[in-house]
Scaffold this active site. Structure first.
Site, PDB file in Angstrom:
ATOM      1  N   CYS A 167     -43.535  73.905 134.812  1.00  0.00           N
ATOM      2  CA  CYS A 167     -43.315  75.349 134.949  1.00  0.00           C
ATOM      3  C   CYS A 167     -43.760  75.873 136.318  1.00  0.00           C
ATOM      4  O   CYS A 167     -43.234  76.873 136.803  1.00  0.00           O
ATOM      5  CB  CYS A 167     -44.039  76.102 133.840  1.00  0.00           C
ATOM      6  SG  CYS A 167     -45.803  75.742 133.737  1.00  0.00           S
ATOM      7  N   LYS A 224     -48.102  67.627 140.198  1.00  0.00           N
ATOM      8  CA  LYS A 224     -46.750  67.901 139.697  1.00  0.00           C
ATOM      9  C   LYS A 224     -45.996  68.825 140.648  1.00  0.00           C
ATOM     10  O   LYS A 224     -44.811  68.623 140.936  1.00  0.00           O
ATOM     11  CB  LYS A 224     -46.816  68.530 138.305  1.00  0.00           C
ATOM     12  CG  LYS A 224     -47.388  67.635 137.234  1.00  0.00           C
ATOM     13  CD  LYS A 224     -47.601  68.416 135.933  1.00  0.00           C
ATOM     14  CE  LYS A 224     -48.307  67.588 134.889  1.00  0.00           C
ATOM     15  NZ  LYS A 224     -48.619  68.376 133.670  1.00  0.00           N
ATOM     16  N   HIS A 262     -45.697  83.155 135.851  1.00  0.00           N
ATOM     17  CA  HIS A 262     -46.351  82.482 136.976  1.00  0.00           C
ATOM     18  C   HIS A 262     -45.902  83.129 138.281  1.00  0.00           C
ATOM     19  O   HIS A 262     -44.711  83.403 138.483  1.00  0.00           O
ATOM     20  CB  HIS A 262     -45.970  80.998 137.020  1.00  0.00           C
ATOM     21  CG  HIS A 262     -46.630  80.162 135.960  1.00  0.00           C
ATOM     22  ND1 HIS A 262     -47.587  80.646 135.092  1.00  0.00           N
ATOM     23  CD2 HIS A 262     -46.463  78.846 135.638  1.00  0.00           C
ATOM     24  CE1 HIS A 262     -47.978  79.675 134.286  1.00  0.00           C
ATOM     25  NE2 HIS A 262     -47.320  78.575 134.595  1.00  0.00           N
TER      26      HIS A 262
END
Length: 371
Positions: A167, A224, A262
């Site tokens: 995400c 990531k 986010h």
């Protein structure tokens, strides 16, 4: 059109609940099979989630309960139950929102695929598997074309695995791709993410750790954020993916006291060819990528939204743009160190999780791999 029956693994978790809510009135898919941990198995779904219903879209006591509340939760570890559901026509493929150890998820998703059940995964376990596509529908839809090779490699008949990325990269990957497609090479990126607490699942970060605080570490997130874009921008060579050589990415990932959404503060350095601010705005405003004739239900009409206000985007005001599937960008301006900088917001449990998984499934159906 007759709806395709689908299953959800990890259906009682934060992302699993979001799948239930988003699929409640989906025109293509219908939830007919739910599975979770052994402690939830045998219960009605409504009983299993009980007081921990936390999906931000849909109310378990309202219309969204129609698809799943009365379903019996199965043990996600028992692949034979899912195979039986496939046989009786209650499950054509599964969405994986499993929450367990990486090795356990890898083995379990492989078991489902080996049993002839396609897996569209939200989990990170198979993101770096060499023949598993990690898809952002608007960016690398062609990566799905490795699926026949994946099935051949594994000796699988109908099953396969496709995943979505983390995400934390959703806020800047689509804008980055739009610039690359327009011919502007990006050499280096510095990104600082301000990540919502829902990204940590339920019950998440303890309140005494996050209220009135910023936690400057999220395990594995920076790795990531820095590495997954290279696979997404890479290519299929032979029977596996080869990563793109760049851009180089330096990430700082922080947990902040925001429920959903986010935020990414991004600086980009271009190569020799540098676009103007006005050209960047035009590229982002015009970007579509997915052919309109596909008519994918979860696809945003406007994938990238430019905000001109000096104090936007903000998670609370912009995370739900385009059904929670768009990236909202503001504060686009020159950078004193690199070339440009901007702030972007995306909805982490919709675009970055369940909604992105559903869009991937729609893409796979449109390409003939599901249905």
């Amino acid at each position: 059109m007759e709806k395709i029956p689908v299953g959800i693994l990890g259906a009682t978790g934060m992302v699993g609940q979001q799948y239930i809510a988003l699929l409640a009135n989906h025109p293509w898919f219908e939830v007919r099979y739910v599975a979770a941990s052994p402690r939830s198995a045998g219960k009605l779904y409504s009983e299993a989630v009980g007081g921990k219903w936390n999906a931000t879209r849909g109310d378990l006591g309202g219309t969204s309960r129609l698809d799943a509340a009365s379903l019996i939760v199965e043990d996600a570890n028992d692949v034979t139950k899912a195979a039986a559901a496939v046989k009786r026509g209650d499950c054509a493929f599964v969405f994986s929102a499993l929450e367990m150890g990486k090795d356990e998820i890898t083995a379990l998703e492989d078991s489902y695929a080996a049993a002839g059940i396609p897996v569209v995964s939200n989990a990170s376990a198979n993101r770096w598997t060499s023949d598993v596509p990690m898809l952002i529908a608007e960016v690398n839809p062609g990566h799905a074309d490795i699926i026949p090779l994946q099935k051949k490699n594994r000796g699988w008949d109908k099953g396969f695995i496709a995943v979505k990325p983390n995400c934390s990269i959703q806020s800047y990957m689509t804008p980055l791709w739009a610039l690359l497609q327009a011919g502007y090479g990006v050499q280096r990126i510095i990104v600082s993410t301000l990540q919502a607490v829902s990204g940590g699942g339920y019950p998440g970060v303890p309140s005494l750790d996050i209220v009135d605080n910023v936690v400057p570490y999220i395990g594995g997130e920076e790795e990531k954020t820095e590495q997954e874009p290279l696979k997404i921008l890479g290519s299929i060579q032979g029977n596996s993916f080869v990563n793109a050589p760049g851009p180089k990415i330096s990430a700082h990932c922080n947990r902040v006291p925001v429920i959903d959404g986010h935020t990414a503060c991004v600086s980009l350095e271009f190569g020799a060819k540098k676009p103007s601010i006005d050209e960047i705005k035009r590229i982002w405003t015009d970007f579509r990528a997915l052919p309109q004739e596909l008519d994918l239900p979860m696809a945003p009409n406007q994938p990238i939204i430019i905000r001109e206000e000096p104090n936007r985007p903000q998670p609370r005001k912009d995370r739900d743009a385009e059904k929670g599937m768009a990236v909202s960008i503001g504060r686009l301006r020159p950078c004193n160190v690199f070339d440009i900088r901007f702030v972007a917001v995306s909805h982490n449990t919709v675009r970055g999780a369940a909604g992105g998984g559903i869009l991937n499934a729609e893409l796979l159906k449109a390409k003939g791999y599901l249905g």
